[in-house]
Design an enzyme around this catalytic site. Structure first.
Site, PDB file in Angstrom:
ATOM      1  CD  GLU A 145      -2.980  -0.778   2.393  1.00 55.39           C
ATOM      2  OE1 GLU A 145      -2.820   0.208   3.153  1.00 55.39           O
ATOM      3  OE2 GLU A 145      -3.835  -1.645   2.597  1.00 55.39           O
ATOM      4  CD  GLU A 169      -4.287   7.305   7.761  1.00 56.75           C
ATOM      5  OE1 GLU A 169      -3.992   6.368   8.526  1.00 56.75           O
ATOM      6  OE2 GLU A 169      -4.712   7.126   6.615  1.00 56.75           O
TER       7      GLU A 169
END
Length: 288
Positions: free
Chosen positions: A51, A62
């Site tokens: 990724e 995040e």
């Protein structure tokens, strides 16, 4: 190959009765050449799928680790075109390892769906995860990606009920990304026992492999997830190696100490190797 590259990798691993190790790295953290060094070393370190994050100024899903990575990348001047260029360079040396781009809608919207999909395909990307794109509003993006044979990979979470899951899996290709914890990346630890039933439910609904991420930081947790899921995704634990390396570098001006500390890419690849070994041996260890 695009989506076929993802499907082939999961089929190969299923035949070996092993789970995939998916490694996340933020493009441009701390610079593009370091990212490329990491990318080209990840397959040998055991990464089955990569990724590649593209930085955004407000990465709402995040935790602090990847937020700081995005900040470092943006401060270094990383643009979306640089991310595509990294993928293209990687494809010159590796035609087999799937690469999934991961980020947020704003950069995709700015470039335009068709142009984004075409450029990503030409570079050699295989899939896209857009954290803040609701399925109800994804048809135009899905159309553009489908036309370029790129998988749109969606997220399911602990709060995704049965009705919502049917919407999430619609037009999803490649695999489903199951978020193991409620919250942001890299903060809470994933608990395999607690999510095993949910992973099975998502796999049945999607008829696709299920990758579990958010909260896998150690070899033990990676192995436990690998026993129940088709893939274990690790991001923050790898990105932390860059943060630690930068802190160590900034703490000393002694060349000898810097040399002893190695490079940022070496540290990331060393960590990836440990985690990949844990994932790949998890099911055999459970049998033993």
């Amino acid at each position: 190959m695009s989506v076929a590259r993802i499907d082939k990798r999961f089929a190969e691993l299923k035949a070996q009765n092993t789970s995939a190790f998916i490694a996340y790295v933020m493009a441009g953290d701390p610079d593009l050449e370091t990212t490329f060094d990491i990318l080209k070393g990840l397959p040998a370190a055991g990464a089955d799928i990569i990724e590649l994050g593209f930085p955004f100024s407000d990465p709402m899903a995040e935790g602090p680790t990847i937020q700081r990575a995005a900040e470092r990348s943006l401060a270094a001047g990383t643009k979306l075109r640089d991310v595509f260029a990294l993928v293209k360079r990687f494809r010159e040396i590796d035609q087999d390892t799937p690469i999934i781009l991961m980020g947020y809608m704003n950069p995709v919207e700015y470039l335009g769906y068709d142009r984004f999909a075409q450029t990503a395909s030409e570079a050699g990307a295989d899939g896209l995860i857009v954290v803040d794109c609701p399925p109800e509003e994804a048809d135009a993006l899905s159309d553009a990606l489908d036309a370029n044979d790129i998988a749109l990979i969606r997220l399911a979470t602990p709060t995704t009920d049965a009705d919502r899951l049917l919407t999430v899996v619609k037009r999803t290709r490649g695999f489903i990304y199951y978020v193991s914890v409620a919250g942001v990346t890299g903060v809470k630890e994933a608990n395999a026992d607690a999510i095993a039933e949910a992973v099975a439910r998502v796999r049945e609904a999607a008829n696709l492999p299920v990758a579990v991420g958010f909260g896998i930081r150690s070899a033990d947790s990676a192995a436990s997830i690998a026993r129940i899921a088709d893939a274990a995704v690790v991001g923050s634990a790898l990105v932390d190696e860059i943060k630690h390396w930068l802190s160590s570098r900034d703490a000393t001006e002694q060349t000898e100490s810097l040399l002893e500390n190695g490079t940022a890419s070496a540290k990331v690849l060393e960590k990836a190797t440990v985690l990949a070994q844990a994932v790949h041996s998890a099911r055999l260890a459970a049998k033993g």
